[in-house]
Design an enzyme around this catalytic site. Structure first.
Site, PDB file in Angstrom:
ATOM      1  N   VAL A 152       0.887  -1.170   0.000  1.00 55.44           N
ATOM      2  CA  VAL A 152       0.000   0.000   0.000  1.00 55.44           C
ATOM      3  C   VAL A 152       0.925   1.220   0.000  1.00 55.44           C
ATOM      4  CG1 VAL A 152      -1.869   1.250   1.131  1.00 55.44           C
ATOM      5  CG2 VAL A 152      -1.712  -1.234   1.411  1.00 55.44           C
ATOM      6  N   GLU A 153       0.746   2.081  -0.996  1.00 52.20           N
ATOM      7  CA  GLU A 153       1.546   3.306  -1.033  1.00 52.20           C
ATOM      8  C   GLU A 153       0.837   4.387  -0.212  1.00 52.20           C
ATOM      9  OE1 GLU A 153       3.496   3.496  -5.355  1.00 52.20           O
ATOM     10  OE2 GLU A 153       1.408   2.857  -5.377  1.00 52.20           O
ATOM     11  N   VAL A 154       1.526   4.856   0.818  1.00 52.52           N
ATOM     12  CA  VAL A 154       0.984   5.938   1.644  1.00 52.52           C
ATOM     13  C   VAL A 154       1.559   7.235   1.073  1.00 52.52           C
ATOM     14  CG1 VAL A 154       0.902   6.929   3.961  1.00 52.52           C
ATOM     15  CG2 VAL A 154       0.778   4.440   3.651  1.00 52.52           C
TER      16      VAL A 154
END
Ligand SMILES: NC(=O)c1ccc[n+]([C@@H]2O[C@H](COP(=O)([O-])OP(=O)(O)OC[C@H]3O[C@@H](n4cnc5c(N)ncnc54)[C@H](O)[C@@H]3O)[C@@H](O)[C@H]2O)c1
Length: 309
Positions: A152-154
């Protein structure tokens, strides 16, 4: 870390259901799901995750326990919304709809409720533009299939606080994901920038007649594609040496595709209605059996790679 107990998923489509399933993996979270339209979230999750249960990657009891921690509402004034400590929005990919959704959420949630958008391409700075508390907003780009792909890219907006980003990273990790921090709000974030740099070159190789589409995929599958899960490009560059990498780049970069427009071949295929699996032809021709095989093959491969089952 900020105390997070109540998580709200806003939008119960394909991604929203899978994200709810992921967040409910941690028994300390209670997951609410909101959508404009009534939908059977439990049935959707059961359907999306059947390959995990069939392979024994999770038990029927574990699935039932996760589903017992997920509640659904179509009522914006429900407690599921007002009590949320953290919201992950996964509504349609439309800027106006996303902004309207967050305006409604901001009117109902606490000022310190953390807001996340699962937009694949839209800028979190732009989506959060009109909010009063922009510091508590980040992008959380889950990859499809969201219940399987760990990344998951924050994504920090131009106003996200470090504390918000840190809390979101911790919450995602506590639900079994592999969060990475994208420190700048740029198109494609981290992973899609690299993926589409590769696709641009792959299409160019086909367009220049160097190899056909099937050969391009074979060349990836049986070479660097095999080692990528173990050896990323930066570690690989250090492995072969930055001196060698420099020499290779000095020789090869001038010949690589660097267009800033989609390729003419891609445009022609699109214009002729050859849009891939959806019409049975794109760069290659596809029978319905091959299409099903490709889809099943990916899920089977991911379950084996991630769970060894
Ligand atoms: N599909 C993918 O591969 C993928 C991957 C990563 C991220 N995303 C992103 O996730 C988001 C959702 O994508 P999806 O594929 O799940 O879409 P989807 O069409 O399956 O689901 C969207 C859901 O949002 C609901 N909705 C629409 N407007 C709403 C509103 N105002 N309030 C509440 N609910 C509303 C719809 O009823 C629908 O259930 C998009 O931003 C998309 O870009 C998608």
């Amino acid at each position: 870390m900020k105390n997070i107990k109540y998580i709200l998923i806003c939008g119960a489509g394909m991604m929203g259901k899978n994200i709810a399933f992921v967040m409910a993996s941690n028994p300390s979270y209670e997951v609410g799901v909101y959508d404009l339209y009534d939908t059977d979230v439990a049935a959707g999750i059961r359907n999306n995750t059947k390959e995990l249960v069939a392979a024994g990657a999770i038990t029927e009891e574990e699935l039932a326990s996760r589903l017992s921690r997920i509640s659904f509402t179509t009522n914006m004034d429900s407690e599921l919304i007002s009590r949320a400590d953290l919201v992950i929005e996964a509504v349609f990919e439309d800027m106006d709809i996303k902004r309207e959704t967050f305006a409604k959420l901001e009117a109902r949630c606490r000022p310190d409720t953390i807001f996340c958008t699962n937009s694949s391409v839209m800028s979190p700075s732009e989506i959060s533009r009109d909010l009063k508390h922009r510091e508590r907003f980040v992008g959380t780009h889950f990859w499809n299939p969201g219940h399987l792909i760990p990344l998951v890219e924050v994504v920090k907006s131009d106003a996200s606080s470090d504390e918000t980003a840190r809390t979101v990273m911790e919450v995602l990790a506590s639900a079994g994901k592999e969060p990475v921090l994208c420190r700048k709000d740029v198109p494609g974030f981290i992973a899609n920038r690299m993926q589409h740099a590769l696709w641009r070159e792959a299409i160019s190789i086909v367009e220049r007649g160097i190899a056909d589409a099937e050969t391009v995929d074979k060349a990836v599958r049986y070479s660097f594609g095999l080692r990528l899960p173990q050896l990323g490009p930066m570690e690989n560059a250090d492995l072969v040496g930055t001196d060698l990498t420099y020499n290779i780049h000095e020789y090869i970069l001038k010949d690589l595709e660097d267009t800033h427009e989609p390729s003419p071949l891609l445009k022609r295929l699109r214009d002729e209605g050859k849009i891939g699996f959806k019409t049975g032809e794109g760069f290659q021709k596809w029978t319905p059996e091959q299409i099903q095989q490709s889809k099943d093959g990916l899920n089977d491969y991911l379950v084996k790679a991630l769970y060894g089952k």
